[in-house]
Every structure is written in C-alpha cells, then in structure tokens.
Enzyme design. Structure first.
Site, PDB file in Angstrom:
ATOM      1  N   HIS A 164       3.275   9.242  -4.397  1.00  0.00           N
ATOM      2  CA  HIS A 164       4.100   8.035  -4.321  1.00  0.00           C
ATOM      3  C   HIS A 164       4.266   7.664  -2.858  1.00  0.00           C
ATOM      4  O   HIS A 164       4.380   8.540  -2.002  1.00  0.00           O
ATOM      5  CB  HIS A 164       5.491   8.291  -4.899  1.00  0.00           C
ATOM      6  N   CYS A 205       1.340   3.925  -2.986  1.00  0.00           N
ATOM      7  CA  CYS A 205       1.792   2.559  -2.782  1.00  0.00           C
ATOM      8  C   CYS A 205       1.991   2.320  -1.293  1.00  0.00           C
ATOM      9  O   CYS A 205       2.430   3.225  -0.565  1.00  0.00           O
ATOM     10  CB  CYS A 205       3.114   2.322  -3.511  1.00  0.00           C
TER      11      CYS A 205
END
Ligand code: NAG
Ligand code: NAG
Ligand code: NAG
Length: 447
Positions: A164, A205
């Site tokens: 992430h 991301c």
C-alpha cells in the site's frame, strides 16, 4: 656402458619432461584460477523483495512477492543472495481454502513453495528494510535470518516492493517508509560503493512519488513504478474460490512477461514498454538513470548469466478484473455478501460494509476539519480537497504526515487514511506552513 648411460639420460629426459609438464600444468592452473577470481570480481547479483501489507484482504501483495521469488530463483540467484520480507500470514490463514498454497493467477500454480522466510511478522518494518538494503549485518543480528544485502562495488541489486502506498510513503505492517529515507539510503549506498547498478520495481498507490524529484539520474539507479505520484495502482484477478484478489496489475504484467521472456535478451526498457502498454489502469513511470534501460533483465531478475528454467508458463489469458487498490476491501466484502449462503452471513457482511463506510465518512470529516482550520477561505479549502498537486516539498510534508498518523489515524492500520494524505500534500504545496497544519491536526483530532 655407453648404451646404459644413454638409457639413463633418456630416463632423465623423461623425468624432466614429466616435471616440465607438471610445472606447465601448475602454471596453467594458476592462470585459470586467476581468471576465475577475476570473473568473480565481475560481480554477483542480489535481490531484496518486500510485501508491505498483511491480512487476507491483501493476499495479492504477498502473492506478487512469492511470484517474484520464483522468477529470481529460477533464473539462478541463490537463496543466500535473495532476501524476502513478508508477513507470512496468507498461506496458512484460516480464510485460505488451499492451505500452504499461494497463487498469483486464476488457477495458477503454487508460488509459495520454497520461498525463504527471512523476515516475517513483526520483523517486516521500514527500519529493518533500510538496514537490510544497506548491508547492516550487525544491525540485523538476532533478527529473522539475519541475511542482508552484502553487495559490493561490482554487484547488481534488484529491489521489488508490493505494497500500500500514498504520496511520499509506502506502508509496512507497522509504520511507513518515507521517500526521503529511501532516497537517502540509496545515496549513501552509492557513496559507499555498495552496488554497481541498482533497479527498483515498486507496486503501490502513488508510487511515482517515491522517486519523482528525488532520485538522481547519475548514480546508476533505475526505478519503475506502478503509478504516477497522484493516482492509485490497481489490484486484479478476483478469485471466486479464494474470495480475494490474487495480484496487482503492474506486478503481474512484469512477472508474466518475465515468465516467458528470454531474460538474457530482453532489456529493462523493453519490459518497461510492455508493462506500460499493458497496464492501462494507471501510468507506469520510470525514474533515475534511463540509460540503464539497454541492460538485459537477467542482470537484475537473474544471476546475469543465462535464462534457464521457466517454471511458470501458465499464460492462459483470464480477465484482469482490475480495480483501484483502495476499493479492494469493499469490493471483496460486497462480493462475499452477494454470494453469502445464509441470512446470518449476509448480515455479517452487510454490517462489515456499513462499518467500513462509516469509518471512511468519519475520516473524510476529520480531514475536512484539518483543511478548514489550516486554510483561510472556503474557496481554498474546497480546492485543497479536490486538486492533486505533485509532492515536491517533502520537508514540509513528512512531519505533517507523521503528525497526522500519530494524532488522527495510524496510517499502517487504517488503510483509508492513506487515501486522504493528498490533502496534506496540497496544503504544503500551497505554502501553508507545517506548523499551521500541525495545529489544525491537533484541533481536529484531539478534541
Ligand atoms: C479454473 O478451474 C476451475 C475448476 O477446475 C474451472 O471451473 C475454471 O473454468 C477455471 N478458470 C479458468 C479461468 O481457467
Ligand atoms: C550528480 O549530479 C549532481 C547534480 O548535477 C551533482 O551534484 C553530483 O555530484 C553528481 N554525482 C555524481 C556521482 O556524479
Ligand atoms: C484496458 O485494457 C483491457 C484489455 O485490453 C480492456 O478490456 C480495458 O477496457 C482497458 N481499460 C481501460 C481503463 O482502458
């Protein structure tokens, strides 16, 4: 007598010849040995691969990293020179219907087999990552396998993350790795001559923000990222049987390419172009020394010699079923809700969905308060909530982001909080002093 003397001298000659050939052999041997030594000075190949998440919802990150291990291993990098960091809670999770098996493709083969468990569970931290990368053997003594990247000036290093992320950070199960900490480590490895060439592949991301405006082009480091600095990366391959996403788009694109390519012929640039073209859900980027693009993949995804066995040739094309990484949890919950066999199950998933939506709303509200307190007009606040400035001012952003994490929502525990960090980037890029934002964070989250 004469004859006898002749015979003796012939005998001497024979001995002499033998001695001579032994000496010659010795010289030849030492020559060969020296060449071998010289060859070893040509350098060896190291890899550090990291899955930065945990939990069954995040199955895909550890699946990506296990697959990466299979590629490095089958292309000749010995386990002594591959360091794996992953939480290791997927293969034997009670939610996994195929215990001890992890796949990275619909109906794919097991990628978990043989993966070294160098650093698992609470050893998967940004601090340990930085020590391992920089070869700090003493710092890792007594932790996990203790293996570190002990690379020298002739060695090539490959680093792969699946994780992430958010502007300027990638998450770990505990804590965050900041872009400046990563780039400082790279620079000090360069200065200490700890690599010849180094390549980073980063799935997260906003992963472009880990290198954009930071990674120099003249220190022999080349990086590609799944996304630019202002957008999500995408998960893919929802598996109805395992009830989770099996991979991430950029990761499976480079790895499924490496599964079939001749790594001694295909170059970094060719792989970048292939992956960029096939990853149409985000902007695959590259940074650093682009002249390294002409090098063959085998120097980083293998031992530099020749591509060998190809164990994973399951190229059966299946729908990607790509979804923005931040939507993964809700998507899994709603798929489970749709097919729940009993009323009680439906109720359970419905409650979990409602809880997640409520949490998101709560985080949105807190963030809006931070922005309202830190800005001077509604107009500016509205803009800060909607635009996506590129992160340049890391000196402003990093302390603000840390303060938000410790005061409002711990970023490594509350995934959705990562999705709001762009507003802190915007505040910094619109020159709101960090002290003002920190005060606003206190007002919004401490009361
Ligand atoms: C995967 O395997 C299952 C069971 O063997 C089969 O029904 C399904 O069609 C396969 N899916 C794909 C995409 O090959
Ligand atoms: C790289 O370029 C920067 C900026 O031009 C310069 O300061 C630095 O010394 C260079 N480093 C190397 C290793 O050449
Ligand atoms: C990306 O490519 C796939 C396969 O070619 C296609 O089905 C999909 O619609 C494309 N997605 C976007 C966002 O363009």
């Amino acid at each position: 007598m004469e004859r006898g003397a002749n015979m003796v001298s012939t005998g001497h000659l024979l001995v002499l010849c033998m001695l001579l050939s032994v000496a010659l052999a010795a010289i030849t041997n030492s020559f060969v040995r020296e060449n071998v030594i010289e060859e070893s000075q040509v350098g060896v190949h190291w890899a550090l691969i990291v899955a930065g998440s945990n939990g069954y919802y995040n199955y895909r990150h550890q699946a990506d990293i296990c697959h990466a291990y299979q590629i490095l291993h089958s292309n000749g990098i010995p386990d002594e020179r591959i360091v794996v960091m992953m939480y290791d809670d997927i293969a034997y999770s009670e939610e996994n219907p195929t215990q001890g098996i992890i796949v990275n493709h619909i109906n794919g083969s097991d990628v978990y087999r043989g993966v070294p468990k160098d650093y698992t569970q609470e050893d998967v931290t940004p601090e340990n990552f930085l020590k391992i990368l920089q070869g700090d053997e003493d710092g890792m003594k007594g932790i996990g396998s203790g293996k570190v990247i002990k690379s020298g000036p002739n060695d090539d290093v490959f680093v792969n993350f699946a994780d992430h992320g958010a502007p300027g950070i990638v998450a770990f199960p505990s804590g965050e790795l900041t872009a400046s900490a990563l780039n400082d480590a790279i620079q000090s490895m360069h200065d200490a001559r700890k690599y010849k060439k180094m390549v980073f592949y980063v799935e997260a991301c906003e992963s472009g923000s880990m290198f954009s405006n930071l990674l120099p082009t003249n220190i022999s480091v080349y990086a590609t990222t799944a996304a630019n600095g202002e957008e999500s990366s995408y998960a893919c391959y929802y598996d109805d049987f395992r009830d989770t996403y099996l991979g991430d788009v950029y990761s499976v694109m480079w790895m499924e390419d490496s599964d079939v390519a001749d790594l001694s012929k295909e170059t970094l640039t060719q792989q970048y172009q292939t992956v960029k073209q096939k990853t149409n859900t985000s902007h695959v980027m590259r940074f650093g020394d682009e002249s390294m693009g002409t090098l063959p993949l085998i120097k980083f995804e293998g031992d530099g010699k020749s591509a060998i066995a190809k164990p994973l040739q399951e190229q059966k094309t299946v729908p990607l079923d790509a979804i923005p990484s931040p939507d993964v949890k809700l998507s899994i919950l709603s798929k489970r809700w749709t097919k729940a066999p009993t009323e009680a199950d439906r109720h359970k998933y419905h409650a979990l969905i409602k809880q997640e939506l409520k949490l998101r709303e709560y985080i949105d509200t807190r963030m809006r308060q931070v922005v309202d307190f830190a800005t001077k007009s509604t107009e500016q606040a509205d803009r800060i909530m909607s635009v996506r400035h590129q992160l340049r001012d890391h000196d402003c952003y990093e302390p603000v982001m840390h303060h938000f994490s410790t005061t409002c929502f711990p970023l490594h525990k509350v995934e959705y909080a990562l999705r709001q960090l762009y507003t802190l980037v915007n505040l910094c890029e619109e020159n709101i002093p960090p002290s003002m934002t920190i005060e606003a964070i206190d007002v919004a989250c401490l009361h």
